[in-house]
Design an enzyme around this catalytic site. Structure first.
Site, mmCIF file in Angstrom:
data_model
loop_
_atom_site.group_PDB
_atom_site.id
_atom_site.type_symbol
_atom_site.label_atom_id
_atom_site.label_comp_id
_atom_site.label_asym_id
_atom_site.label_seq_id
_atom_site.Cartn_x
_atom_site.Cartn_y
_atom_site.Cartn_z
ATOM 1 N N GLU A 112 0.666 -1.196 -0.020
ATOM 2 C CA GLU A 112 0.137 0.179 0.098
ATOM 3 C C GLU A 112 0.700 1.232 0.092
ATOM 4 O O GLU A 112 0.150 2.251 0.252
ATOM 5 C CB GLU A 112 -1.023 0.097 1.236
ATOM 6 C CG GLU A 112 -1.946 -1.194 1.192
ATOM 7 C CD GLU A 112 -2.925 -1.295 0.232
ATOM 8 O OE1 GLU A 112 -2.896 -0.379 -0.678
ATOM 9 O OE2 GLU A 112 -3.713 -2.088 0.452
ATOM 10 N N HIS B 225 -2.958 2.069 8.275
ATOM 11 C CA HIS B 225 -3.940 1.204 7.762
ATOM 12 C C HIS B 225 -4.198 -0.177 8.641
ATOM 13 O O HIS B 225 -3.231 -0.769 8.994
ATOM 14 C CB HIS B 225 -3.820 0.801 6.309
ATOM 15 C CG HIS B 225 -4.598 -0.341 5.713
ATOM 16 N ND1 HIS B 225 -5.797 -0.285 5.870
ATOM 17 C CD2 HIS B 225 -4.059 -1.548 5.104
ATOM 18 C CE1 HIS B 225 -6.454 -1.414 5.245
ATOM 19 N NE2 HIS B 225 -5.518 -2.144 4.776
ATOM 20 N N HIS C 193 -7.043 -3.602 9.807
ATOM 21 C CA HIS C 193 -8.126 -4.222 9.329
ATOM 22 C C HIS C 193 -9.308 -4.394 10.687
ATOM 23 O O HIS C 193 -9.243 -5.569 11.306
ATOM 24 C CB HIS C 193 -7.888 -5.679 9.101
ATOM 25 C CG HIS C 193 -7.083 -5.661 7.736
ATOM 26 N ND1 HIS C 193 -6.592 -6.831 7.089
ATOM 27 C CD2 HIS C 193 -6.950 -4.633 6.969
ATOM 28 C CE1 HIS C 193 -6.071 -6.451 5.671
ATOM 29 N NE2 HIS C 193 -6.257 -5.033 5.776
ATOM 30 N N GLU D 43 -18.459 11.156 22.439
ATOM 31 C CA GLU D 43 -17.401 12.242 22.064
ATOM 32 C C GLU D 43 -16.717 11.945 20.692
ATOM 33 O O GLU D 43 -15.933 12.595 20.332
ATOM 34 C CB GLU D 43 -16.182 12.128 23.008
ATOM 35 C CG GLU D 43 -16.874 12.815 24.277
ATOM 36 C CD GLU D 43 -16.183 12.627 25.596
ATOM 37 O OE1 GLU D 43 -14.776 12.522 25.543
ATOM 38 O OE2 GLU D 43 -16.704 12.690 26.788
ATOM 39 N N HIS E 274 -12.965 -4.207 3.786
ATOM 40 C CA HIS E 274 -11.547 -4.464 3.925
ATOM 41 C C HIS E 274 -10.993 -3.852 5.160
ATOM 42 O O HIS E 274 -10.384 -4.397 5.969
ATOM 43 C CB HIS E 274 -10.791 -3.753 2.576
ATOM 44 C CG HIS E 274 -9.286 -3.827 2.820
ATOM 45 N ND1 HIS E 274 -8.543 -3.896 1.533
ATOM 46 C CD2 HIS E 274 -8.312 -3.945 3.636
ATOM 47 C CE1 HIS E 274 -7.327 -3.865 1.613
ATOM 48 N NE2 HIS E 274 -7.307 -4.154 3.010
HETATM 49 P P1 13P Z 1 1.025 -5.594 2.891
HETATM 50 O O1 13P Z 1 1.482 -6.931 3.590
HETATM 51 O O2 13P Z 1 1.759 -5.379 1.675
HETATM 52 O O3 13P Z 1 1.350 -4.337 3.835
HETATM 53 O O4 13P Z 1 -0.667 -5.723 2.877
HETATM 54 C C1 13P Z 1 -1.497 -5.635 3.999
HETATM 55 C C2 13P Z 1 -2.596 -5.051 3.492
HETATM 56 O O5 13P Z 1 -3.386 -4.884 4.658
HETATM 57 C C3 13P Z 1 -2.956 -4.814 2.191
HETATM 58 O O6 13P Z 1 -4.402 -4.077 2.285
HETATM 59 ZN ZN ZN Z 2 -5.499 -4.093 4.184
#
Ligand code: 13P
Ligand code: ZN
Length: 286
Positions: A118, A142, A144, A172, A213
């Protein structure tokens, strides 16, 4: 200092990876983190850089306002749970070229590998957030987190709907992200298309949900970015439970739009008016 791991910014970065793992946001290699280093932080780390940097690699995107900058990044396919055990194998520091269009590895990934897939999205997001925050923004993160992802299966994929749901799920929230959160429809991860779609939202919002995602957030420092991820995920958890308990309908009692305005006034933050005034018949929280 006898090791790059004695440098504070490296310690803070590693702690953030560890904390995200602890909250269940980083299964396998899920998620990635980049930090745009201050000049003095790069100087502190420079003595530990490789004697021969890696080759220049094209990013597929260009960020002119990041030319010559250094980013700390997680490695692609590396598990964030292993970062604390072996930072030198799972992290890297990359230098951007004079055009802001290519990178090379100057530290880390000692057993091989490349920065997160990413990276184009992170670089473009850094570029946008650096510009709109007058250079304040340094972190792009980023993860999940499960509840916010779950809600992308049941709510319309619109910034207005997600933001209203989040603001009304924890008192809040509207103070933490008064501008709201953006929503990116499902897209193939890792390429320049999702980078551009996310960046368009990051002009306005400091967080963007990726449908089915995960979540992208930004911030001036590790605490603020981590706190934003945590707050959005916690509110999503509360909303998920409340929606499930009510059979998917709008919960019986809610923080009203007037309540939100009162909070904004009291805390001195300007809530996004378009979102406050948004209505969508038959949609929870709207
Ligand atoms: P990477 O291992 O390449 O960072 O990818 C993980 C991910 O969450 C892709 O969206
Ligand atoms: Zn991801």
């Amino acid at each position: 200092m006898s090791s790059i791991l004695d440098v504070k910014v490296m310690q803070d970065y590693i702690r953030m990876c560890h904390d995200g793992v602890g909250l269940g946001w980083h299964e396998r290699n899920g998620g990635n983190l980049t930090y745009r280093m201050r000049e003095e932080e790069a100087d502190q780390c420079r003595p530990y850089f490789k004697s021969e940097p890696g080759p220049w690699v094209e990013l597929g995107v260009q960020a002119e306002n990041l030319k010559g900058e250094y980013l700390i990044a997680t490695g692609s396919g590396k598990f964030l749970r292993n970062v604390e055990l072996a930072p030198q194998d799972n992290l890297c520091i990359v230098e951007l070229n004079a055009a802001g269009s290519a990178y090379r590895i100057v530290w880390g990934l000692e057993n091989g590998g490349r920065p997160t897939s990413e990276l184009p999205t992170h670089v473009m997001n850094h570029s946008v957030r650096k510009r709109v925050t007058d250079g304040e923004n340094r972190v792009i993160y980023h993860a999940h987190p499960p509840y916010v992802v779950a809600l992308t299966y049941v709510l319309p994929l619109k910034a207005e709907v997600f933001t209203r749901m989040l603001w009304k799920s924890e008192t809040e929230c509207c103070v933490v992200f008064p501008g709201g959160v953006g929503v990116v429809p499902w897209m193939v991860p890792g390429g320049s298309d999702i980078a551009r779609a996310t960046c368009a939202l990051m002009e306005t919002y400091d967080a963007a949900v990726w449908a089915f995602h995960g979540l992208f957030v930004s911030g001036p420092d590790f605490d603020t970015a981590f706190g934003l991820m945590h707050t959005i995920e916690k509110a999503s958890q509360i909303a998920s439970i409340a929606l499930a308990a009510g059979g998917g309908n709008t919960p019986k009692q809610l923080i009203t739009d007037e309540n939100l305005r009162d909070i904004g006034r009291e805390f001195g933050v300007a809530l996004n008016e378009e979102i406050l005034n948004y209505r969508e018949a038959g949609t929870p929280y709207c």
